[in-house]
Design an enzyme around this catalytic site. Structure first.
Site, PDB file in Angstrom:
ATOM      1  N   LYS A  78      -4.953  13.036  15.974  1.00  0.00           N
ATOM      2  CA  LYS A  78      -4.723  11.591  16.127  1.00  0.00           C
ATOM      3  C   LYS A  78      -3.829  11.352  17.337  1.00  0.00           C
ATOM      4  O   LYS A  78      -2.894  12.115  17.600  1.00  0.00           O
ATOM      5  CB  LYS A  78      -4.073  11.044  14.853  1.00  0.00           C
ATOM      6  CG  LYS A  78      -4.037   9.527  14.760  1.00  0.00           C
ATOM      7  CD  LYS A  78      -3.431   9.079  13.424  1.00  0.00           C
ATOM      8  CE  LYS A  78      -3.413   7.562  13.288  1.00  0.00           C
ATOM      9  NZ  LYS A  78      -2.814   7.126  12.001  1.00  0.00           N
ATOM     10  N   SER A  90      -5.569   3.661   9.664  1.00  0.00           N
ATOM     11  CA  SER A  90      -5.564   3.702  11.108  1.00  0.00           C
ATOM     12  C   SER A  90      -6.114   4.993  11.699  1.00  0.00           C
ATOM     13  O   SER A  90      -6.447   5.029  12.886  1.00  0.00           O
ATOM     14  CB  SER A  90      -4.142   3.488  11.615  1.00  0.00           C
ATOM     15  OG  SER A  90      -3.316   4.579  11.247  1.00  0.00           O
ATOM     16  N   SER A 123      -3.300   5.464   5.819  1.00  0.00           N
ATOM     17  CA  SER A 123      -4.050   5.649   7.059  1.00  0.00           C
ATOM     18  C   SER A 123      -4.833   6.949   7.152  1.00  0.00           C
ATOM     19  O   SER A 123      -5.637   7.112   8.067  1.00  0.00           O
ATOM     20  CB  SER A 123      -3.109   5.543   8.266  1.00  0.00           C
ATOM     21  OG  SER A 123      -2.771   4.206   8.499  1.00  0.00           O
TER      22      SER A 123
END
EC number: 6.3.5.7
Lengths: 549, 536
Positions: free
Chosen positions: B115, B190, B214
């Site tokens: 990420k 996310s 997330s």
């Protein structure tokens, strides 16, 4: 926040040497930080706290006005800790490095970097808290104090808000005789741990500013006093005592010029008899105790005059700067309401938990502190002037203690240290720790004079010799054959010789010019190379001079 | 950035089977009778290791096949913000080690997506924000360092909602990622890029971060396993902070075993993160037995509490029945099922948004345009801040900074931040009580399956409401795993639904064991999105 104008900021991504340049257009210099702009001094040398200069002469009228008002003064002192590394990262903490060479992702506030508490900061906080007779919080925490400024990399300062590590203490001190003397006790509201910001450096041409982050993350202890001081002298003596305690404890070098000890003064005045406080004004940029005293006295006068002229409403909550050149305080910024720092608990750091054993072990390791030393010296029979001199500097006090520990007479040791030794150190710009004269030798020197092995005059000569070159008293006496002549027969021989060689002076003496005794004594002393015992010499000399032969 | 990649090659390494879905709501458990017999999903990490050690293939071959899949699928999916130029070089090094007979790290040759809010040295790390465009950190996050030390290869940086603020990955400043199951839908967020990349087999496993769900919610939306460890299990050093007291780095895999092994690799105390825990990290791998070794009731006596508040109104009926089917499956495996109630459940969402916004308003202060990142030339200091931040941050981030700043302001602190912390304590207590009665708790991972891109863009409250299943777990700091348990109608071939299993603090081991057995025994359970099947 400030009126600093910016034109460009040059960005050096990841260059550890990169400094952000902030150009400014106007003359309005932002002065959150007032450190020197060139950082070239290395190795902080401790200078003893300077004495506060006496008050300026004031007109009688002003004195009259001042008589009706009382000043209320509180001080926030920031003590920069002399830990090897910064508060929350492993960058070295040394003053005067080339800009932005002592920085890392943590103290630069890079994304993803996290603070890790340096345990020394807690230890120093506990030491100072105990030394200031505070109550310690066995469970305290860190909070974030939030504001934007280019030298504050994270946009918040890690500090302590509602639970400081120590609170509710006091400090005792003695006001020097030249400022009126007397013993005082001032309250300490709290001591808390926090980190320093970097430095904004403004160019001479005033068209750009730079940020040096070497100081960012350096540990500080902030000491907040109760509003207990009433004059510039009291405030300066309080600050002096803070410096002394920090140095005694070894938590800071306490140098004001380097910014290792910074004092912000809050001051208000009120008509005598009024219970509520007047409007509080903050004074910054006080980098000497004398400046502090003068700034406060100026500010008291300024406010008192405004009161007297019925313009008390012109005293507003503001931050003022001490202008050393003009010898007055000037407005730096007016506070528009109370600043909201949006404090909240620092989620990146766990609570600071102290065990009672830890606190006790630190308490046990505390050195004798200035107040205890002063009381002890006083009890030994030294006058207040001597007491204050000797206890002022921890190195001097330790030296003195060592000398008397080796059996030297207290008053004599004090006199030597405060007299010739202090003068020598001042001339040579040396600290007592750099001196070649050991405590052992000073003790022996004092003993040798006391027991009559050498004269005081010879003692002085030896002292300067030892100060400059080192060596031992015994060795020096032997090497130079300096043992005092105490044999009356030997002295008599020299007296007879001198008297017989100075028949003319003898006649003058005997015809009433008795002052000439000094001349004869000098000649004999010269002949003995200064070794003749002065008492014996004079006794024998008088006998001979007055003899009717 | 993809132009340097090799041309497509065979995808033979992957078991590419389409999930057979019926027209109606289907859950894997209930469809076991009609679905064709499929072998249980295999760990990509173990498969890679086996094939490397046997000489069946090389790390370079594997890397090439993944890169080519990225090249093929990325134009539609947009999972990555950056693909590493060094993948093949790193793979070559692995092959050289094999050739020299040197010891191989447990992640040797494993291709890992990261990420974009996790710092990778010298590789762009922007948290999908303009304010960090082109930013390359000078250090690796601790999790990345551990992965590299164990031989893992960072494939690239995955797309996300800016700074982790969002539930759809639409709040990325750079691109919108599509859900591999239906390109018109969001992958969740996310960590949407990391979830979609694993679902599309663009990488074997990936790292995400989980502040309020997330990792778990996009895992549910994309049909992969998402593992959120206990707060403190994994160092946050190098994770760009959103809400420090809630943030954890989490793992995605196509199997529970992969997520678990990746977690093992990155777990442990780190002296650079004072909030990381000194708890021992158990060897999870022994839990990942193959199906042949299972007893007939492999989860006999495991007490499972189903959180009743998570199956009330506001939860899609398909999700509800998939969860109930999953519960039945657990029962069939020997679990003892009971309903549990968490009275504080509904208080979590507002408390979460107050705490997360407050902390983010502070954490994002460092992006001021002075030292790094986006900077706008300005005539004065406040303008510099205003413009750099005004242009650098997206709308969602600004909204949360404003909310957080408000909540922390003098006079409001007690009413918002302090109150939210009190709620947090309440939630922790309720969870603790429920987990004293049960080994694990289960709930849906999200109230619905993946929704359409743009559907909730203008309705932040509706989007926030979608976090109801997950935020409480962050407030309590507990570990949780989300794994696909069924499909609901939607998209070309159904949409995956995830089951959330919540465990006691630092008891990831139990979660992984239950999750693995659940996954391996779920019939017809190949959660491979149609996009891949078409490519194949």
């Amino acid at each position: 926040m400030s009126t600093t104008l910016l034109r460009t900021i040059q960005l050096n991504q990841f260059s550890l040497l990169g400094t952000a340049l902030i150009r400014r257009r106007s003359n309005n210099v932002s002065v959150r930080c007032c450190g020197s702009q060139t950082a070239t001094t290395h190795e902080a040398k401790q200078t003893p706290p300077s004495r506060v200069a006496p008050k300026n002469h004031k007109s009688n009228k002003l004195d009259e006005i001042l008589r009706d008002y009382e000043a209320v003064i509180g001080i926030e002192t920031h003590v920069q800790l002399s830990t090897l590394t910064k508060a929350f990262c492993s960058c070295s903490n040394n003053y005067g490095s080339y800009p932005n060479t002592s920085i890392c992702p943590v103290c630069m506030g890079l994304p993803g970097a996290l603070p890790v508490l340096n345990s020394k900061v807690v230890e120093f906080g506990v030491r100072l808290g105990l030394a200031l007779n505070c109550e310690l919080s066995l469970k305290s925490k860190f909070d974030r104090k939030q504001y934007f400024y280019p030298d504050l990399p994270k946009g918040y300062q890690i500090s302590q808000f509602d639970i400081p590590i120590a609170s509710g203490g006091y400090v005792d001190l003695d006001i020097p005789l030249e400022f009126g003397g007397g013993h005082r006790r001032f309250g300490i509201t709290r001591v808390h741990m926090e980190e320093d910001a970097g430095k904004s450096l403004h160019s001479d041409t005033e068209d750009y500013s730079q940020v040096d982050l070497n100081r960012a993350g350096v540990p500080l202890l902030e000491i907040v006093s109760e509003p207990d001081m009433r004059s510039g002298v009291e405030a300066a003596e309080y600050a002096c005592e803070m410096q002394r305690i920090a140095r005694y404890l070894g938590v800071s070098n306490g140098n004001m010029q380097e910014g290792s000890l910074r004092c912000d003064v809050n001051i208000s005045i009120r008509p005598i008899g009024q219970a509520e406080f007047g409007t509080k004004v903050e004074i910054k940029n006080l980098n000497a105790f004398s400046a502090m005293s003068r700034a406060i006295d100026f500010e008291i006068s300024r406010q008192a005059l405004l009161y007297d002229q019925g313009k008390a409403d012109q005293i507003v909550t503001e931050t003022r700067l001490w202008d050393e050149g003009a010898q007055k305080t000037v407005t730096m910024r007016k506070k528009e309401g109370l600043a909201d720092y949006r404090y909240f608990p620092e989620p990146d750091l766990p609570e600071v938990i102290l065990t009672q054993e830890y606190v006790d072990s630190i308490r046990a390791s505390l050195p004798e502190l200035p107040e205890a030393k002063r009381r002890r010296y006083e009890a030994m029979g030294l006058g207040m002037q001597d007491v204050l001199f000797l206890a002022n500097d921890v190195s001097v006090a330790e030296y003195f203690d060592a000398v008397i520990g080796k059996g030297a007479e207290v008053k004599l040791a004090a006199n030597w240290i405060m007299g010739d030794i202090a003068a020598y150190l001042k001339n040579e710009k040396l600290s007592i720790n750099d001196m070649k004269l050991t405590t052992q030798e000073l003790a022996e020197l004092i003993a040798a004079i006391k027991d009559g092995t050498i004269s005081g005059k010879i003692g002085k000569e030896i002292l300067f010799e030892l100060l400059a070159k080192g060596g031992t008293v015994k060795g020096m006496i032997k090497e130079k054959d300096l043992v005092q002549i105490t044999d009356p027969a030997e002295i008599e021989k020299m007296v007879i010789k001198v008297v017989s060689e100075n028949q003319k002076q003898l006649e003058q003496y005997r015809s009433g010019k008795t002052k000439l005794q000094g001349y004869f004594a000098g000649q004999v002393m010269k002949m003995s190379k200064g070794k003749a015992n002065p008492g014996l010499l004079n006794k024998i000399l008088l006998e001979k001079l007055n003899a009717k032969d | 950035m993809l132009s340097t990649l090799q041309p497509p090659r065979s995808l033979s390494l992957l078991p590419l089977r389409r999930f057979q879905s019926s027209k109606h709501i289907v859950s894997a458990a209930s469809s076991s009778s009609t679905a064709p017999v499929t072998s249980p999903p295999q760990s990509q990490i173990l498969t890679t290791r086996r094939s490397l050690l046997s000489g069946e293939t090389t790390a370079v071959e594997i890397a090439k096949s993944y890169l080519s899949r990225i090249r093929l699928t990325e134009p539609q999916l947009k999972c990555f913000l950056h693909v590493s130029e060094n993948v093949l070089k790193d793979a070559q090094e692995v092959d050289q080690r094999i050739a020299k007979g040197e010891e191989l790290g447990p992640l040797a040759g494993v291709l890992i997506g990261v990420k974009d809010n996790i710092c990778t040295e010298g590789m762009p790390s922007t948290a999908a924000s303009r304010i960090l465009e082109h930013y390359r950190p000078p250090f690796d996050a601790t999790a990345i360092k551990k992965i590299k030390d164990l031989g893992g290869i960072v494939v690239g940086k995955t797309n996300m909602d800016e700074f982790g603020m969002g539930s759809t990955t639409e709040a990325s400043a750079f691109q919108v990622t599509a859900n591999p199951w239906d390109l018109t839908r969001v992958p969740g967020g996310s960590s949407g890029g990391s979830a979609a990349a694993v679902a599309a087999r663009q990488c074997m496993v990936s790292l995400g971060s989980d502040t309020g769900g997330s990792v778990r919610q996009p895992a549910s939306f994309c049909g992969v396993v998402g593992l959120k460890p206990t707060y403190g299990r994994v160092s946050r050093f190098g994770l760009m902070a959103y809400a420090s007291s809630l943030d954890v780095i989490g793992c995605f895999g196509s199997t529970v075993a992969d997520a678990g092994m990746l977690l093992h690799a990155i777990s442990g105390y780190d002296r650079f993160d004072s909030t990381s825990s000194k708890q021992d990290v158990p060897e999870f791998q022994s839990q990942f037995l193959s199906v042949d070794h299972f007893e007939c009731k492999p989860l006999k006596g495991v007490k499972v509490g189903i959180i009743c508040e998570t199956l009330e109104d506001g939860v899609d009926s398909g999700v509800r029945s998939a969860t109930q089917e999953a519960a039945s499956h657990l029962e069939a495996l020997g679990c003892v099922l009971t309903e549990v109630s968490l009275p504080s459940f509904s208080l979590g969402l507002p408390a979460y948004y107050v705490i997360a916004s407050s902390e983010s308003s502070s954490n994002l202060s460092r992006y001021d345009g002075v030292r790094y990142g986006n900077q706008v030339m300005a005539e004065e200091l406040n303008k510099l801040y205003e413009c750099s931040r005004g242009e650098g941050f997206g709308g969602e981030v600004k909204m949360r900074i404003l909310m957080g700043t408000y909540a922390l302001s003098a006079g409001y602190y007690d009413a918002y931040y302090k109150r939210a912390q009190q709620v947090r304590t309440l939630i922790q207590k309720d969870f603790k009580a429920a987990l004293e009665q049960n080994d694990i708790l289960i709930s849906p991972a999200a109230p619905s399956a993946a929704y359409k891109i743009g559907e909730k863009k203008d309705d932040p409250l509706a989007m926030y409401a979608g976090d109801i299943m997950t935020v409480n777990v962050n407030l309590a700091g507990l570990p949780a795993v989300v794994l696909p348990c069924g499909l609901v109608e939607g998209g070309p071939s159904g949409l995956p639904v995830g089951l959330q299993m919540i465990g006691a603090a630092f008891d990831e081991e139990k979660l992984l064991k239950v999750g693995h057995i659940f996954e391996q025994t779920l019939k017809g359970s190949s959660f491979v999105p149609p996009l891949l099947a078409n490519v194949a």
